[in-house]
Design an enzyme around this catalytic site. Structure first.
Site, PDB file in Angstrom:
ATOM      1  N   ASP A  67       0.819  -1.212   0.000  1.00 25.37           N
ATOM      2  CA  ASP A  67       0.000   0.000   0.000  1.00 25.37           C
ATOM      3  C   ASP A  67       0.855   1.267   0.000  1.00 25.37           C
ATOM      4  OD1 ASP A  67       0.904  -0.438   2.587  1.00 25.37           O
ATOM      5  OD2 ASP A  67      -1.076  -0.868   3.401  1.00 25.37           O
ATOM      6  N   ASN A 134      -7.644  -2.448  14.098  1.00 26.99           N
ATOM      7  CA  ASN A 134      -9.017  -2.799  13.737  1.00 26.99           C
ATOM      8  C   ASN A 134      -9.074  -4.050  12.860  1.00 26.99           C
ATOM      9  OD1 ASN A 134      -8.006  -1.876  11.332  1.00 26.99           O
ATOM     10  ND2 ASN A 134      -9.456  -0.193  11.067  1.00 26.99           N
ATOM     11  N   HIS A 136      -7.243  -4.544  10.090  1.00 25.71           N
ATOM     12  CA  HIS A 136      -6.949  -4.365   8.658  1.00 25.71           C
ATOM     13  C   HIS A 136      -5.666  -5.091   8.267  1.00 25.71           C
ATOM     14  CE1 HIS A 136      -4.722  -0.296   9.499  1.00 25.71           C
ATOM     15  NE2 HIS A 136      -3.826  -1.226   9.334  1.00 25.71           N
ATOM     16  N   GLU A 141      -9.713  -2.065   5.094  1.00 24.10           N
ATOM     17  CA  GLU A 141     -10.359  -1.708   6.348  1.00 24.10           C
ATOM     18  C   GLU A 141     -11.624  -2.551   6.536  1.00 24.10           C
ATOM     19  OE1 GLU A 141      -8.683   0.090   8.252  1.00 24.10           O
ATOM     20  OE2 GLU A 141      -8.285   2.127   7.562  1.00 24.10           O
TER      21      GLU A 141
HETATM   22  C1  F6R Z   1       1.214  -1.278   6.047  1.00 19.40           C
HETATM   23  C2  F6R Z   1       0.203  -2.279   6.306  1.00 19.40           C
HETATM   24  C3  F6R Z   1      -0.645  -2.188   7.532  1.00 19.40           C
HETATM   25  C4  F6R Z   1       0.169  -2.429   8.804  1.00 19.40           C
HETATM   26  C5  F6R Z   1      -0.715  -2.264  10.022  1.00 19.40           C
HETATM   27  C6  F6R Z   1       0.049  -2.457  11.312  1.00 19.40           C
HETATM   28  O1  F6R Z   1       1.864  -1.562   4.817  1.00 19.40           O
HETATM   29  O2  F6R Z   1       0.055  -3.149   5.532  1.00 19.40           O
HETATM   30  O3  F6R Z   1      -1.658  -3.139   7.437  1.00 19.40           O
HETATM   31  O4  F6R Z   1       0.720  -3.705   8.772  1.00 19.40           O
HETATM   32  O5  F6R Z   1      -1.289  -0.994  10.028  1.00 19.40           O
HETATM   33  O6  F6R Z   1       0.938  -1.401  11.473  1.00 19.40           O
HETATM   34  P1  F6R Z   1       1.995  -1.389  12.665  1.00 19.40           P
HETATM   35  O7  F6R Z   1       2.988  -2.447  12.343  1.00 19.40           O
HETATM   36  O8  F6R Z   1       2.598  -0.012  12.603  1.00 19.40           O
HETATM   37  O9  F6R Z   1       1.241  -1.657  13.911  1.00 19.40           O
END
Ligand code: F6R
Length: 238
Positions: A67, A134, A136, A141
């Site tokens: 992403d 959440n 994701h 989402e």
């Molecule tokens: C980012 C991504 C997100 C993160 C998620 C957890 O490329 O794919 O799904 O893996 O937001 O983020 P952290 O590791 O910062 O808790």
């Protein structure tokens, strides 16, 4: 879903790095799917360390990131493009690296281009995922339905708040992102999901209660035949 419980975050990084060493040795032209956020940072440093020690070689590997914020300049320190260069790409020797382009004029055209590039590369061999508070994965989402291909998504309040820690007071945080869809993720041959810290224990528990919670996108991984969850004791609720 195969589950490996580690003592702590450092062990998660070492265990995951071992999988990369084996993968790239078995298939040097591997297509890697990569994630950003806090969780993979230690894994990326471990991969850099092993590359410097001559234990892993990325020279025939290509990567696709999950992403990117939209819109955002690649030069912005909070862009995922910048993050990947800073943490991994500038320090190892990938043949080719790709992310959704947060500078694209037309997000729809960009999403179609990204999917076409991924298809031409033969799909992802090994996908790395973290999980949002959440549930994701990528920036898919919680929703009632999930696009299969790459798409432009409105970020939820939960994700905006979780990621606001990275943005300074003078930096505008984009409230949309381009993300690989659930189809692109589930089409990966193998998936590694890494989860660390007590803060993730509640959402992680949704993966273990014998149900598919359709409002927790990560639960869709339970339908995939080859997912390895690497989790520390804190995130495992211990
Ligand atoms: C980012 C991504 C997100 C993160 C998620 C957890 O490329 O794919 O799904 O893996 O937001 O983020 P952290 O590791 O910062 O808790």
């Amino acid at each position: 879903m195969k589950k490996i419980v580690c003592e702590n975050y450092d062990e998660i990084c070492r265990v995951a790095a071992d999988i990369y060493v084996k993968q790239l040795s078995d298939k040097p032209d591997t297509v890697l799917g990569l994630a950003t956020g806090s969780t993979p940072i230690g894994l990326y440093s471990e991969l850099v360390r092993r590359y410097q020690a001559g234990e892993i070689d990325f020279s025939r590997a290509v990567s696709f990131n999950l992403d990117e914020y939209y819109p955002i300049k690649k030069s912005h320190p909070q862009s995922y493009d910048y993050f990947m260069r800073d943490n991994l790409f500038d320090k190892v020797n990938f043949a080719k690296t790709m992310l959704p382009n947060g500078e694209a004029d037309d997000p729809g055209v960009e999403c179609a281009r990204y999917d076409a590039e991924l298809e031409a590369a033969g799909g992802i061999d090994l996908m790395l995922l973290g999980i949002g508070l959440n549930g994701h994965i990528g920036f898919n989402e919680p929703a009632v339905s999930y696009p299969l291909g790459t798409y432009l998504v409105d970020l939820t309040q939960s994700s905006l708040e979780a990621n606001s820690r990275f943005f300074g007071p003078d930096e505008t945080q984009p409230n949309r992102a381009l993300t690989l869809g659930i189809g692109g993720i589930l089409a990966s041959k193998k998936i590694i999901l890494i989860i660390s810290g007590a803060v993730k224990a509640e959402i992680a528990s949704k993966l273990f209660d014998g149900k598919i919670h359709t409002d927790v996108p990560a639960c869709l991984l339970l339908l995939h035949p080859d997912v390895t969850l690497i989790i520390d004791r804190a995130a495992n609720g211990e």
